[in-house]
Write a protein that holds these residues in place. Structure first.
Motif, mmCIF file in Angstrom:
data_model
loop_
_atom_site.group_PDB
_atom_site.id
_atom_site.type_symbol
_atom_site.label_atom_id
_atom_site.label_comp_id
_atom_site.label_asym_id
_atom_site.label_seq_id
_atom_site.Cartn_x
_atom_site.Cartn_y
_atom_site.Cartn_z
ATOM 1 N N THR A 1 0.818 -1.214 0.000
ATOM 2 C CA THR A 1 0.000 0.000 0.000
ATOM 3 C C THR A 1 0.853 1.266 0.000
ATOM 4 O O THR A 1 0.312 2.370 -0.097
ATOM 5 N N LEU A 2 2.156 1.121 0.085
ATOM 6 C CA LEU A 2 3.032 2.284 0.171
ATOM 7 C C LEU A 2 3.119 3.028 -1.156
ATOM 8 O O LEU A 2 3.204 2.404 -2.229
ATOM 9 N N ALA A 3 3.142 4.351 -1.085
ATOM 10 C CA ALA A 3 3.399 5.164 -2.273
ATOM 11 C C ALA A 3 4.874 5.014 -2.647
ATOM 12 O O ALA A 3 5.717 4.738 -1.784
ATOM 13 N N PRO A 4 5.221 5.176 -3.940
ATOM 14 C CA PRO A 4 6.617 5.004 -4.370
ATOM 15 C C PRO A 4 7.610 5.821 -3.554
ATOM 16 O O PRO A 4 8.711 5.349 -3.257
ATOM 17 N N GLY A 5 7.222 7.049 -3.185
ATOM 18 C CA GLY A 5 8.139 7.887 -2.444
ATOM 19 C C GLY A 5 8.408 7.411 -1.030
ATOM 20 O O GLY A 5 9.412 7.800 -0.410
ATOM 21 N N VAL A 6 7.537 6.564 -0.505
ATOM 22 C CA VAL A 6 7.683 6.075 0.866
ATOM 23 C C VAL A 6 8.442 4.746 0.902
ATOM 24 O O VAL A 6 9.006 4.362 1.939
ATOM 25 N N GLU A 7 8.482 4.063 -0.214
ATOM 26 C CA GLU A 7 9.117 2.741 -0.258
ATOM 27 C C GLU A 7 10.546 2.727 0.274
ATOM 28 O O GLU A 7 10.907 1.845 1.069
#
Length: 305
Positions: free
Chosen positions: A74-80
Motif C-alpha cells: 500500500t506504500l506510495a513510491p516515495g515512501v518505499e
C-alpha cells in the motif's frame, strides 16, 4: 524516533560495501550513500539519482507502526525507500509483505530488502566478473590440452566457460534489441571490433487444423497428404500396450556434460582475492590491462560464435 535513529544509522553505516537495498513494491535498487544527523542519503542505481530521506519522515512511519503494522504493497513510491531502510534497524522487522515493530529483538533488522554485494551485481557485472575469473584461469592452465588438467581444474574451466557464454548471450540479447532500434533495413553499423547488419529469419507455425483443412479442400488437395503420426498419441499407445519403443522410434543417444551447480560465493571470494592481489603487487595496473585484453578477446570469440 530519537530512540530508533542512532541504531538505524549505525545499521546503515555497518552495511558491507556494495550492498544494495531494493524498494518493496517497485523493486528499485539503491545504495546508502551517507548518514547525517537529520537524514540518510541514498542513491538509486537505475537513475543515479541521489535522494535524502529525512529523519522527520521516518518519525511519521514509526508513529504509524506503533499503532499497527504497515502493509508494504500500500506504500506510495516515495515512501518505499523509507520502509526498506527502516527494516535495517534492530527494532523493526519486515517479512516482505508488512513492516512492523520487532517484538523479538533476535529477528529485528533481518531485512528481506537487502542484497549482499554478490547478489546485487547486475547482469553485465556478472559477465564481467566471470570473464575475469576465466581469464585468470586461462592464464594459469593449459586449456589447449584439457587432458593434462586435474579433474577439479577441468570442471572449473567448463563451468566458467558455460557461465560466460550464457551470461554473454543474455547481455547480447539486450544489446541486440537496442541495435535493432538504430538499424534500418539495408543499413550496417560499424564499431571498433566489427560490423553488424539487420538480418531477418522466418519461422513457420502451423495454423489450426480446421483452417488448414479448409484451405486444402479449396484447392482439391487430399487431406491424407498432410496427415501423419502424432508423437503424443504414439507415446500414449506405448504406455498402455506391449508395443516396443524400438518398433516405432529411432533413438539417437547423445552424451554431454551438464552443469548442475555453480558456487557463486566461491567465485565472488576469488574475485575479491584477485582484486586485492592486483592492488598489492608491483605492476598491478599492467596485469589488470592484460586481463581486460583477454576479456575483449573472449567477447570477440563469443560474438563470432
Amino acid at each position: 524516533m530519537d530512540a530508533y535513529w542512532s541504531p538505524l544509522c549505525t545499521a546503515c553505516e555497518g552495511l558491507e560495501s556494495g550492498s544494495v537495498l531494493v524498494t518493496p513494491v517497485s523493486e528499485r535498487p539503491f545504495e546508502i550513500e551517507a548518514t547525517r544527523d537529520d537524514r540518510i542519503v541514498v542513491k538509486f542505481r537505475d537513475s543515479g539519482e541521489e535522494r535524502p530521506l529525512h529523519r522527520e519522515q521516518f518519525s511519521v512511519l514509526v508513529d504509524r507502526l506503533e499503532g499497527s503494522p504497515i502493509t508494504l504493497e500500500t506504500l506510495a513510491p516515495g515512501v518505499e525507500p523509507y520502509a526498506a531502510v527502516l527494516s535495517l534497524g534492530p527494532e523493526f522487522v519486515s517479512d516482505g509483505e508488512a513492516l512492523s515493530l520487532a517484538l523479538d529483538e533476535a529477528v529485528g533488522g533481518e531485512s528481506p530488502h537487502l542484497l549482499t554485494p554478490e547478489e546485487a551485481r547486475t547482469r553485465p557485472e556478472r559477465v564481467h566478473d566471470d570473464a575475469v575469473l576465466l581469464a585468470d584461469l586461462l592464464d594459469r592452465v593449459d586449456a589447449d590440452d584439457p587432458s593434462s588438467l586435474d579433474t577439479g581444474t577441468l570442471t572449473d574451466l567448463y563451468v566458467l566457460l558455460s557461465d560466460v557464454q550464457r551470461g554473454a548471450d543474455r547481455v547480447r540479447g539486450t544489446a541486440r534489441n537496442s541495435l535493432l532500434e538504430r538499424l534500418g533495413p539495408d543499413q550496417q553499423l560499424h564499431g571498433r571490433f566489427g560490423t553488424v547488419r539487420r538480418t531477418t529469419r522466418e519461422r513457420r507455425y502451423s495454423k489450426d487444423d480446421e483452417i488448414i483443412f479448409d484451405a486444402l479442400d479449396e484447392h482439391d488437395v487430399p487431406r491424407e497428404w498432410v496427415l501423419g503420426v502424432d508423437p503424443e498419441k504414439l507415446d500414449v499407445v506405448l504406455a498402455v500396450t506391449d508395443l516396443d519403443e524400438d518398433d516405432v522410434y529411432d533413438v539417437d543417444e547423445q552424451v554431454y556434460v551438464q552443469k548442475t551447480g555453480v558456487d557463486e560465493g566461491e567465485k565472488f571470494s576469488r574475485l575479491q582475492g584477485l582484486a586485492e592481489r592486483l592492488e598489492e603487487v608491483e605492476g598491478g595496473e599492467a596485469i589488470q590491462e592484460d586481463l581486460l585484453e583477454i576479456e575483449r578477446r573472449i567477447d570477440e570469440a563469443l560474438a563470432s560464435g
